[in-house]
Design an enzyme around this catalytic site. Structure first.
Site, PDB file in Angstrom:
ATOM      1  N   ARG A  23      28.883  41.239  37.515  1.00  0.00           N
ATOM      2  CA  ARG A  23      28.742  39.994  36.754  1.00  0.00           C
ATOM      3  C   ARG A  23      27.416  39.955  36.017  1.00  0.00           C
ATOM      4  O   ARG A  23      26.761  38.918  35.968  1.00  0.00           O
ATOM      5  CB  ARG A  23      28.807  38.780  37.695  1.00  0.00           C
ATOM      6  CG  ARG A  23      30.063  38.707  38.519  1.00  0.00           C
ATOM      7  CD  ARG A  23      31.127  38.098  37.703  1.00  0.00           C
ATOM      8  NE  ARG A  23      32.324  37.859  38.472  1.00  0.00           N
ATOM      9  CZ  ARG A  23      32.939  36.703  38.484  1.00  0.00           C
ATOM     10  NH1 ARG A  23      32.415  35.686  37.862  1.00  0.00           N
ATOM     11  NH2 ARG A  23      34.064  36.579  39.119  1.00  0.00           N
ATOM     12  N   ARG A  27      27.289  33.689  32.975  1.00  0.00           N
ATOM     13  CA  ARG A  27      26.773  32.312  32.954  1.00  0.00           C
ATOM     14  C   ARG A  27      25.273  32.152  33.111  1.00  0.00           C
ATOM     15  O   ARG A  27      24.721  31.158  32.697  1.00  0.00           O
ATOM     16  CB  ARG A  27      27.421  31.516  34.104  1.00  0.00           C
ATOM     17  CG  ARG A  27      28.817  31.106  33.821  1.00  0.00           C
ATOM     18  CD  ARG A  27      29.480  30.649  35.093  1.00  0.00           C
ATOM     19  NE  ARG A  27      29.631  31.780  36.008  1.00  0.00           N
ATOM     20  CZ  ARG A  27      30.232  31.679  37.188  1.00  0.00           C
ATOM     21  NH1 ARG A  27      30.694  30.526  37.593  1.00  0.00           N
ATOM     22  NH2 ARG A  27      30.359  32.742  37.958  1.00  0.00           N
ATOM     23  N   ARG A  36      29.760  30.899  24.724  1.00  0.00           N
ATOM     24  CA  ARG A  36      30.805  30.129  25.407  1.00  0.00           C
ATOM     25  C   ARG A  36      30.996  28.724  24.838  1.00  0.00           C
ATOM     26  O   ARG A  36      32.026  28.092  25.065  1.00  0.00           O
ATOM     27  CB  ARG A  36      30.498  30.041  26.905  1.00  0.00           C
ATOM     28  CG  ARG A  36      30.968  31.232  27.717  1.00  0.00           C
ATOM     29  CD  ARG A  36      32.469  31.440  27.649  1.00  0.00           C
ATOM     30  NE  ARG A  36      33.199  30.249  28.037  1.00  0.00           N
ATOM     31  CZ  ARG A  36      33.469  29.898  29.290  1.00  0.00           C
ATOM     32  NH1 ARG A  36      33.085  30.678  30.269  1.00  0.00           N
ATOM     33  NH2 ARG A  36      34.137  28.806  29.561  1.00  0.00           N
ATOM     34  N   ASP A  72      38.096  40.056  32.644  1.00  0.00           N
ATOM     35  CA  ASP A  72      38.266  39.461  33.973  1.00  0.00           C
ATOM     36  C   ASP A  72      39.377  40.219  34.685  1.00  0.00           C
ATOM     37  O   ASP A  72      40.184  40.888  34.039  1.00  0.00           O
ATOM     38  CB  ASP A  72      38.607  37.971  33.854  1.00  0.00           C
ATOM     39  CG  ASP A  72      38.575  37.279  35.217  1.00  0.00           C
ATOM     40  OD1 ASP A  72      37.563  37.414  35.925  1.00  0.00           O
ATOM     41  OD2 ASP A  72      39.570  36.639  35.590  1.00  0.00           O
ATOM     42  N   TYR A 147      45.444  35.822  44.204  1.00  0.00           N
ATOM     43  CA  TYR A 147      45.507  34.781  43.168  1.00  0.00           C
ATOM     44  C   TYR A 147      46.951  34.436  42.816  1.00  0.00           C
ATOM     45  O   TYR A 147      47.296  33.278  42.631  1.00  0.00           O
ATOM     46  CB  TYR A 147      44.762  35.222  41.905  1.00  0.00           C
ATOM     47  CG  TYR A 147      43.257  35.232  42.098  1.00  0.00           C
ATOM     48  CD1 TYR A 147      42.543  34.037  42.121  1.00  0.00           C
ATOM     49  CD2 TYR A 147      42.557  36.407  42.279  1.00  0.00           C
ATOM     50  CE1 TYR A 147      41.168  34.031  42.311  1.00  0.00           C
ATOM     51  CE2 TYR A 147      41.185  36.411  42.465  1.00  0.00           C
ATOM     52  CZ  TYR A 147      40.500  35.220  42.493  1.00  0.00           C
ATOM     53  OH  TYR A 147      39.147  35.211  42.693  1.00  0.00           O
TER      54      TYR A 147
HETATM   55  O1  CP3 Z   1      32.926  38.906  41.596  1.00  0.00           O
HETATM   56  C1  CP3 Z   1      33.850  39.641  41.955  1.00  0.00           C
HETATM   57  O2  CP3 Z   1      34.301  39.716  43.105  1.00  0.00           O
HETATM   58  C2  CP3 Z   1      34.399  40.577  40.930  1.00  0.00           C
HETATM   59  C3  CP3 Z   1      35.885  40.609  40.832  1.00  0.00           C
HETATM   60  C4  CP3 Z   1      36.385  39.397  40.094  1.00  0.00           C
HETATM   61  C5  CP3 Z   1      36.287  39.219  38.694  1.00  0.00           C
HETATM   62  N1  CP3 Z   1      36.927  38.066  38.379  1.00  0.00           N
HETATM   63  C6  CP3 Z   1      35.678  40.215  37.793  1.00  0.00           C
HETATM   64  C7  CP3 Z   1      34.957  39.784  36.590  1.00  0.00           C
HETATM   65  C8  CP3 Z   1      37.051  38.295  40.638  1.00  0.00           C
HETATM   66  C9  CP3 Z   1      37.367  38.030  42.075  1.00  0.00           C
HETATM   67  C10 CP3 Z   1      37.405  37.443  39.533  1.00  0.00           C
HETATM   68  C11 CP3 Z   1      38.190  36.177  39.585  1.00  0.00           C
HETATM   69  C12 CP3 Z   1      37.513  35.100  38.865  1.00  0.00           C
HETATM   70  N2  CP3 Z   1      37.582  34.966  37.488  1.00  0.00           N
HETATM   71  C13 CP3 Z   1      36.643  34.116  39.360  1.00  0.00           C
HETATM   72  C14 CP3 Z   1      36.274  33.921  40.804  1.00  0.00           C
HETATM   73  C15 CP3 Z   1      37.115  32.834  41.394  1.00  0.00           C
HETATM   74  C16 CP3 Z   1      37.076  32.825  42.902  1.00  0.00           C
HETATM   75  O3  CP3 Z   1      38.126  33.080  43.520  1.00  0.00           O
HETATM   76  O4  CP3 Z   1      36.012  32.541  43.463  1.00  0.00           O
HETATM   77  C17 CP3 Z   1      36.183  33.381  38.260  1.00  0.00           C
HETATM   78  C18 CP3 Z   1      35.200  32.239  38.277  1.00  0.00           C
HETATM   79  C19 CP3 Z   1      36.793  33.934  37.093  1.00  0.00           C
HETATM   80  C20 CP3 Z   1      36.598  33.563  35.694  1.00  0.00           C
HETATM   81  C21 CP3 Z   1      35.536  34.347  35.018  1.00  0.00           C
HETATM   82  N3  CP3 Z   1      35.469  35.739  34.971  1.00  0.00           N
HETATM   83  C22 CP3 Z   1      34.470  33.844  34.224  1.00  0.00           C
HETATM   84  C23 CP3 Z   1      34.197  32.386  33.991  1.00  0.00           C
HETATM   85  C24 CP3 Z   1      33.770  34.981  33.719  1.00  0.00           C
HETATM   86  C25 CP3 Z   1      32.637  34.978  32.757  1.00  0.00           C
HETATM   87  C26 CP3 Z   1      31.336  35.343  33.377  1.00  0.00           C
HETATM   88  C27 CP3 Z   1      30.846  34.344  34.346  1.00  0.00           C
HETATM   89  O5  CP3 Z   1      30.454  34.750  35.478  1.00  0.00           O
HETATM   90  O6  CP3 Z   1      30.848  33.165  33.996  1.00  0.00           O
HETATM   91  C28 CP3 Z   1      34.402  36.144  34.220  1.00  0.00           C
HETATM   92  C29 CP3 Z   1      33.994  37.527  33.874  1.00  0.00           C
HETATM   93  C30 CP3 Z   1      34.208  38.617  34.854  1.00  0.00           C
HETATM   94  N4  CP3 Z   1      35.011  38.578  35.947  1.00  0.00           N
HETATM   95  C31 CP3 Z   1      33.629  39.922  34.769  1.00  0.00           C
HETATM   96  C32 CP3 Z   1      34.083  40.642  35.860  1.00  0.00           C
HETATM   97  C33 CP3 Z   1      33.741  42.063  36.249  1.00  0.00           C
HETATM   98  C34 CP3 Z   1      32.759  40.430  33.625  1.00  0.00           C
HETATM   99  C35 CP3 Z   1      31.335  40.010  33.775  1.00  0.00           C
HETATM  100  C36 CP3 Z   1      30.403  41.070  34.277  1.00  0.00           C
HETATM  101  O7  CP3 Z   1      30.640  41.654  35.344  1.00  0.00           O
HETATM  102  O8  CP3 Z   1      29.387  41.302  33.613  1.00  0.00           O
END
Ligand code: CP3
Length: 341
Positions: A23, A27, A36, A72, A147
């Protein structure tokens, strides 16, 4: 190209310990929050130029040794027939979750070229811009299934586990469909130019070892077997997985992710020469400098100079992390691990 990360992923010696963070684009960055204001997450991901820009933000600012493609784990699910939204402050919400064996049979066959051409295009753009390796990624079948069956983020995983226990045949069909789709998705990312791949099994640590072996491991073995022919290192990541470390390592992956709750020296002692990635507590980035510095030194000391260590957080960067702490972490890892010439 700076190949320190790839050398460590292959277990080779490096002049310093490579570092990147899960990540790392997101954010906590004001520049990302500005983007965003104009686009939602799925809108960014569908525009390869914007995806590339966001992926590059932390590399240009902080000098990590690898970039992770901005997307994602839910990105490929739309093409498989799932209707979902990313809800602010919560995460992915699935409007047509899996509730029965019939729902599993309705999953569409996934094609990376047809359903996620924008991801492949972003990889091609990034390969022309980056001076560090690019990591492609996907969710692991269990974490995606959590999910899809829960309908969104979960705390206790009651629905997904109930489905797994009660509908064992449908469960394996679901895991097989997800495994096939992720083989296709990750293979296409490697063919488009991704230099390494990470499989995120973020929530698998909530299973007992017995359940992991019975309901998950056979699918993970097939996944890693199929990815091993791509010629790029594959990282196998989970959280709260100390009890699963041996089973996950046996299932596959060139590099094993070590989360914050698993001592890195303990993991290395058990994994032999297998490269590892981890495992600074992400909350240390909120701590005073001295505590952050001690935390970084503790991780490096636990590794004890063994080759095949990729420095990372034990899980992703938390929202609200001060960007300055990210910069210090990257610099200190490099400085403190440098091998004198
Ligand atoms: O953190 C982890 O465990 C990584 C695996 C994972 C990702 N997305 C990879 C990701 C998981 C479990 C998710 C699901 C997800 N998607 C969540 C977590 C929800 C939960 O169950 O707690 C969320 C909040 C999202 C939505 C999401 N994904 C957002 C809002 C963003 C933008 C960046 C941010 O943090 O706001 C993402 C991007 C994202 N998801 C990335 C990856 C590898 C790319 C960002 C990076 O790694 O630089």
């Amino acid at each position: 190209m700076n190949d320190t990360f790839l050398r460590a992923a292959r277990g080779q010696p490096t002049p310093y310990t490579p570092v990147w963070m899960m990540r790392q684009a997101g954010r906590y960055q004001p520049e990302y929050r500005k983007i965003r204001e104009r686009y939602t997450l799925p809108e960014i991901v569908r525009q390869p130029e914007v995806t590339a820009e966001v992926t590059l933000l932390p590399i240009r600012q902080f000098g990590m040794d690898a970039a992770i493609l901005f997307a994602d784990i839910t990105t490929p699910l739309y093409g498989m027939g799932f209707d979902l939204d990313i809800v602010e402050g919560r995460g992915p919400v699935i409007h047509n979750p899996i509730e029965s064996a019939d729902d599993v049979r309705r999953i569409h066959l996934f094609s990376a070229e047809a359903h996620t051409p924008f991801v492949l295009e972003a990889i091609r753009i990034l390969k022309g811009e980056l001076e560090v390796p690019l990591i492609g990624f996907a969710g692991a079948p269990f974490t995606l299934a959590s999910y899809l069956v829960e309908g969104g983020p979960s705390r206790n995983f009651v629905r997904v586990k109930s489905f797994m226990y009660a509908e064992e045949e449908a469960w394996h069909l679901l895991m097989k469909a997800l495994t096939d789709a992720m083989i296709e998705y990750l293979s296409a990312q490697a063919r488009a130019g991704a230099d390494a791949l990470q499989v995120f099994d973020s929530w698998v640590g909530r299973l007992t070892r017995y359940d992991y072996e019975r309901f998950v491991a056979p699918h993970m073995e097939r996944l890693f077997q199929r990815l091993s022919g791509l010629g790029v290192p594959v990282i196998h990541f989970g959280t709260q997985t100390m009890h699963l470390l041996a089973s996950m390592a046996a299932a596959g992956g060139d590099v094993i992710g070590v989360d914050t709750t698993t001592p890195l020296d303990w993991a290395r002692d058990r994994l032999g020469s297998r490269p590892v990635q981890g495992n600074l507590d992400p909350t240390l980035l909120f701590a005073p400098d001295a505590a952050l510095e001690r935390g970084i030194e503790a991780v490096l000391t636990a590794n004890a100079g063994r080759p095949g260590h990729i420095f990372n957080l034990g899980h992703g960067i938390l929202p609200g992390t001060p960007p300055d702490a990210v910069r210090k972490t990257v610099d200190w890892v490099h400085e403190k691990s440098e091998v004198p010439a």
